[in-house]
Design a protein around this motif. Structure first.
Motif, mmCIF file in Angstrom:
data_model
loop_
_atom_site.group_PDB
_atom_site.id
_atom_site.type_symbol
_atom_site.label_atom_id
_atom_site.label_comp_id
_atom_site.label_asym_id
_atom_site.label_seq_id
_atom_site.Cartn_x
_atom_site.Cartn_y
_atom_site.Cartn_z
ATOM 1 N N GLU A 32 0.861 -1.168 0.000
ATOM 2 C CA GLU A 32 0.000 0.000 0.000
ATOM 3 C C GLU A 32 0.905 1.228 0.000
ATOM 4 N N TYR A 36 3.025 11.395 2.350
ATOM 5 C CA TYR A 36 2.957 12.213 3.551
ATOM 6 C C TYR A 36 3.563 13.572 3.235
ATOM 7 N N ARG A 43 3.816 19.110 11.856
ATOM 8 C CA ARG A 43 4.180 17.702 11.940
ATOM 9 C C ARG A 43 3.838 16.972 10.656
ATOM 10 N N LEU A 44 4.419 15.822 10.516
ATOM 11 C CA LEU A 44 4.184 14.974 9.359
ATOM 12 C C LEU A 44 2.713 14.551 9.330
ATOM 13 N N LEU A 46 -0.604 12.722 6.793
ATOM 14 C CA LEU A 46 -0.978 11.976 5.596
ATOM 15 C C LEU A 46 -1.595 12.910 4.565
ATOM 16 N N ARG A 49 -3.511 8.265 0.070
ATOM 17 C CA ARG A 49 -3.129 6.860 -0.020
ATOM 18 C C ARG A 49 -3.737 6.279 -1.280
ATOM 19 N N TYR A 92 1.695 -6.021 3.957
ATOM 20 C CA TYR A 92 0.931 -6.697 4.993
ATOM 21 C C TYR A 92 1.822 -7.198 6.124
ATOM 22 N N GLY A 93 1.451 -6.836 7.313
ATOM 23 C CA GLY A 93 2.144 -7.316 8.499
ATOM 24 C C GLY A 93 3.423 -6.583 8.816
ATOM 25 N N PHE A 96 6.007 0.862 8.004
ATOM 26 C CA PHE A 96 6.283 1.840 6.976
ATOM 27 C C PHE A 96 7.747 1.840 6.556
ATOM 28 N N TYR B 48 7.550 -0.968 17.255
ATOM 29 C CA TYR B 48 6.097 -0.859 17.180
ATOM 30 C C TYR B 48 5.466 -1.600 18.355
ATOM 31 N N GLN B 100 -2.422 -7.393 10.338
ATOM 32 C CA GLN B 100 -2.073 -7.902 9.018
ATOM 33 C C GLN B 100 -3.290 -7.785 8.103
ATOM 34 N N GLY B 101 -3.061 -7.163 6.983
ATOM 35 C CA GLY B 101 -4.136 -7.017 6.009
ATOM 36 C C GLY B 101 -4.961 -5.759 6.180
ATOM 37 N N TYR B 103 -4.852 -1.508 7.619
ATOM 38 C CA TYR B 103 -3.993 -0.415 8.048
ATOM 39 C C TYR B 103 -4.845 0.811 8.348
ATOM 40 N N TYR B 104 -4.525 1.498 9.410
ATOM 41 C CA TYR B 104 -5.162 2.761 9.733
ATOM 42 C C TYR B 104 -4.111 3.865 9.744
ATOM 43 N N GLU B 105 -4.557 5.084 9.480
ATOM 44 C CA GLU B 105 -3.652 6.216 9.365
ATOM 45 C C GLU B 105 -2.853 6.407 10.640
ATOM 46 N N GLN B 106 -1.562 6.669 10.472
ATOM 47 C CA GLN B 106 -0.703 7.001 11.605
ATOM 48 C C GLN B 106 -0.702 8.507 11.798
ATOM 49 N N PHE B 108 1.266 11.556 13.593
ATOM 50 C CA PHE B 108 2.606 11.791 14.091
ATOM 51 C C PHE B 108 2.654 12.899 15.134
#
Lengths: 108, 117
Positions: A32, A36, A43-44, A46, A49, A92-93, A96, B48, B100-101, B103-106, B108
């Motif tokens: 994915e 950013y 700050r950083l 998004l 996407r 996946y898993g 970043f 993490y 896994q599979g 994702y949500y926005e991070q 900062f």
């Protein structure tokens, strides 16, 4: 290893000109991709996407799996677009991986 | 609402000193990430947490780096016997969940700029 490259450290364009910030990645699966942005003294955050296929602040980005690219584009740059832009991927898993960033300077 | 906060914002340490950097995530965010950003580079993943469990610490550069999140909220990144190459901005981010599979926005924090002299 997964990598994200942004070939331009600095990109300068005039206000109203089109802008394209390049991003290439190396990963054999289906990651994915994100952009950013970091405005001066902020700050950083998004920007967009690839799975949402949105246009944010006039910016769009299309994932090209054949070229493993995710370039960020805007048809008419504005001075307030001046900022650091980071391309990032997640698969996946995992977590970043960020590119080194491109500083966009929009000149009046 | 309140975003991710980090303290201190700036830290100067002499080589060999220990430092502790604090991160307060957004309330209710399960996942918490630490990144190191050297000058002119993008953020690099360090570690993490999901709640209090440290699920990935593969990015920690040496055993001098240690992170904890004992109650699943506030997190501390500790660097022992600091070296000049540790000078960087340390970013914290939080998100609802990262599985896994999905994702949500991070989100900062503002970062802590560490300078080791």
């Amino acid at each position: 290893a997964q990598r994200v490259t942004q070939p331009e450290k600095l990109l300068s364009v005039f206000k109203g000109a089109p802008v394209e910030l390049k991003c290439n990645y190396s990963y054999s699966g289906s990651p994915e991709l994100f952009w950013y942005v970091q405005y001066s003294r902020q700050r950083l955050q998004l920007l967009l996407r690839h799975i949402s296929r949105e246009s944010i602040k006039g910016f769009t980005a299309d994932l090209n799996k054949g070229e493993t690219s995710f370039h960020l584009k805007k048809p008419f740059a504005q001075e307030e677009d001046s900022a650091m832009y980071y391309c990032a991927l997640i698969w996946y898993g995992q977590n970043f991986v960020f590119g080194p960033g491109t500083r966009l300077s929009v000149l009046p | 609402g309140a975003g991710v906060s980090q303290s201190p914002r700036y830290k100067v340490a002499k080589r060999g000193q220990d430092v502790a950097l604090r991160c307060d995530p957004i309330s209710g965010h399960v996942s918490l990430f630490w990144y190191q950003q050297a000058l002119g580079q993008g953020p690099e993943f360090l570690t993490y947490f999901q709640n209090e469990a440290q699920l990935d610490k593969s990015g920690l550069p040496s055993d001098r780096f240690f992170a904890e999140r004992p109650e699943g909220s506030v997190s501390t990144l500790k660097i022992q016997r600091t070296q000049q190459e540790d000078s960087a901005v340390y970013l914290c981010a939080s998100s609802l969940v990262a599985v896994q599979g999905a994702y949500y926005e991070q989100y900062f924090g503002p970062g802590t700029r560490l300078t080791v002299t």
